[in-house]
Design a protein around this motif. Structure first.
Motif, PDB file in Angstrom:
ATOM      1  N   GLY A 184      93.976 -57.930 -21.348  1.00 12.52           N
ATOM      2  CA  GLY A 184      93.270 -56.854 -22.030  1.00 12.52           C
ATOM      3  C   GLY A 184      91.783 -57.168 -22.114  1.00 12.52           C
ATOM      4  N   TYR A 185      91.119 -56.526 -23.075  1.00 12.25           N
ATOM      5  CA  TYR A 185      89.671 -56.664 -23.192  1.00 12.25           C
ATOM      6  C   TYR A 185      89.214 -57.286 -24.509  1.00 12.25           C
ATOM      7  N   ARG A 186      90.023 -57.153 -25.573  1.00 11.00           N
ATOM      8  CA  ARG A 186      89.549 -57.631 -26.883  1.00 11.00           C
ATOM      9  C   ARG A 186      90.516 -58.605 -27.547  1.00 11.00           C
ATOM     10  N   ASP A 187      91.639 -58.096 -28.019  1.00  6.82           N
ATOM     11  CA  ASP A 187      92.503 -58.896 -28.884  1.00  6.82           C
ATOM     12  C   ASP A 187      93.732 -59.462 -28.181  1.00  6.82           C
ATOM     13  N   GLU A 188      93.934 -59.096 -26.922  1.00 10.58           N
ATOM     14  CA  GLU A 188      95.106 -59.571 -26.225  1.00 10.58           C
ATOM     15  C   GLU A 188      94.993 -61.068 -25.898  1.00 10.58           C
ATOM     16  N   ARG A 189      96.100 -61.646 -25.480  1.00 10.54           N
ATOM     17  CA  ARG A 189      96.125 -63.072 -25.172  1.00 10.54           C
ATOM     18  C   ARG A 189      95.143 -63.420 -24.067  1.00 10.54           C
ATOM     19  N   LEU A 190      95.028 -62.558 -23.055  1.00  7.51           N
ATOM     20  CA  LEU A 190      94.119 -62.824 -21.938  1.00  7.51           C
ATOM     21  C   LEU A 190      92.978 -61.812 -21.945  1.00  7.51           C
ATOM     22  N   THR A 191      91.799 -62.236 -22.403  1.00  6.43           N
ATOM     23  CA  THR A 191      90.608 -61.403 -22.321  1.00  6.43           C
ATOM     24  C   THR A 191      89.912 -61.704 -20.994  1.00  6.43           C
ATOM     25  N   PRO A 192      88.902 -60.918 -20.586  1.00  5.51           N
ATOM     26  CA  PRO A 192      88.323 -61.072 -19.238  1.00  5.51           C
ATOM     27  C   PRO A 192      87.939 -62.489 -18.837  1.00  5.51           C
ATOM     28  N   SER A 193      87.408 -63.266 -19.763  1.00  2.00           N
ATOM     29  CA  SER A 193      86.996 -64.624 -19.401  1.00  2.00           C
ATOM     30  C   SER A 193      88.181 -65.532 -19.090  1.00  2.00           C
ATOM     31  N   ASP A 194      89.389 -65.096 -19.485  1.00  2.00           N
ATOM     32  CA  ASP A 194      90.588 -65.912 -19.274  1.00  2.00           C
ATOM     33  C   ASP A 194      91.541 -65.343 -18.227  1.00  2.00           C
ATOM     34  N   TRP A 195      91.203 -64.194 -17.648  1.00  2.00           N
ATOM     35  CA  TRP A 195      92.123 -63.568 -16.698  1.00  2.00           C
ATOM     36  C   TRP A 195      92.529 -64.514 -15.573  1.00  2.00           C
ATOM     37  N   TYR A 196      91.584 -65.337 -15.126  1.00  5.34           N
ATOM     38  CA  TYR A 196      91.842 -66.213 -13.980  1.00  5.34           C
ATOM     39  C   TYR A 196      92.992 -67.180 -14.230  1.00  5.34           C
ATOM     40  N   GLN A 197      93.329 -67.441 -15.501  1.00  7.10           N
ATOM     41  CA  GLN A 197      94.384 -68.397 -15.806  1.00  7.10           C
ATOM     42  C   GLN A 197      95.741 -67.945 -15.280  1.00  7.10           C
TER      43      GLN A 197
END
Length: 355
Positions: free
Chosen positions: A27-40
């Motif tokens: 997601g973009y705000r409160d989800e487990r994976l925000t944009p900076s973490d998508w690559y994980q």
């Protein structure tokens, strides 16, 4: 037979996009994976040719090999299609049996068939919601029309191609009046109160109605802006925005992924729309801009834009002319300026014709 094939193809594409591009994991705000973490969980989101980017107009190179876009079938209405709230955006799925084909524009003999379109917009209280930025500045909304290279049908088939998808990006900016084409989309969106809800489009605009008049565009190679971030996109960003009203921006900003659990208690509707940020509101659904990593942005300049600019300059100059001593000097300066611009325009026209 063709109609049945179109129905099944449309269903397949909807499933593929919902599964690949709109997983509940990110997601973009409160989800487990925000944009900076998508690559994980989506490694390609950490790639070197990611999107969106900041388009710095002074660094853009005019490419005389680029040509006007050809928009075959774009005059057809979206009536018969559907609008989906997928929890991350509102997405238009095109009517079965209708084909919207993108070609020209430097694509050579390649043709791209439109799969869907969706929007990115800001949270309430903000007017900065576009994914791509122009000279560091966000515009209010950005619409993406996603196309796939023929003869392919699914993103997985083209994920390893640098030109498997062609996305047409359109900015929406604030004007003085409502946009009737965009309003038809919003009328449908009002019926979508939660994620995974769908409504039929009974009175849809045409794709052409959702585009600006100018054909000038910027071009670069990049990626999907949502997971899985495949680097398979030829981006075409139209330079001229489409204008909507402030009320229409507010309508986008009230679209939710789930129904509100409580009443905000706000009585002034305009004030509420500008300041209230419900936890279930979709807005703010844009990825931060990504590094260029050596990429170059090129552009095609619609010649009618050049002519319009020249006419506007002459009109503006004439309106300021008086009987002062500087009148002759003004005429001389303007004549030199317009002569140079006309020469540049003619050179581009002839260069394009030779190719």
């Amino acid at each position: 037979m063709y109609a049945n094939e179109g129905v099944w193809r449309s269903i397949l594409l909807q499933v593929v996009f919902l599964q690949l591009a709109f997983s509940s994991e990110w997601g973009y705000r409160d989800e487990r994976l925000t944009p900076s973490d998508w690559y994980q969980e989506y490694p390609q989101c950490g790639g070197h040719h990611q999107s969106p980017i900041d388009i710095v107009t002074n660094d853009v190179l005019v490419d005389t090999s680029l040509t006007k876009l050809r928009l075959n079938g774009y005059g057809q209405s979206l009536t018969g299609g559907s609008l989906v709230n997928n929890g991350h955006s509102v997405q238009v799925n095109f009517p079965p049996g209708k084909r919207y084909i993108l070609s020209g524009g430097g694509f050579g003999s390649k043709r791209y068939r439109a799969l869907q379109l969706h929007f990115h917009w800001p949270l309430p209280g903000s007017v900065e919601g576009s994914e791509h930025t122009m000279n560091g500045k966000h515009l209010p909304i950005e619409m993406h029309i996603v196309h796939i290279k023929e003869p392919y049908d699914a993103v997985e088939q083209v994920k390893n191609m640098t030109d498997g998808l062609a996305v047409l990006g359109v900015f929406l900016d604030i004007g003085e009046s409502k946009n009737s084409a965009v309003q038809k989309v919003l009328d449908c969106a009002e019926k979508l109160t939660k994620a995974d809800s769908t409504t039929a489009i009974a009175d849809g605009p045409s794709l052409l109605d959702l585009l600006p008049d100018s054909g000038t565009f910027h071009r670069y190679f990049g990626s999907l802006t949502t997971p899985p971030c495949y680097e398979t996109v030829v981006w075409t960003i139209l330079a001229q925005p489409v204008l909507i009203s402030r009320d229409q921006l507010r309508a986008f900003q009230q679209i939710k992924s789930f129904e509100s659990k409580h009443d905000s208690g706000c009585s002034d509707s305009a004030s509420c729309l500008d300041t209230m940020v419900d936890e279930n509101i979709i807005g703010g659904n844009f990825r931060p801009t990504q590094p260029y990593n050596g990429r170059v942005v090129t552009s095609f300049v619609d010649t009618k834009d050049d002519i319009r600019d020249i006419e506007n300059d002459v009109d503006a100059l004439c309106s300021k002319m008086t009987s002062s001593k500087k009148t002759v000097e003004r005429i001389s300066q303007c004549a030199k300026k317009q002569a140079n611009r006309i020469l540049k325009l003619l050179r581009r026209m002839f260069a394009s014709k030779d190719q």
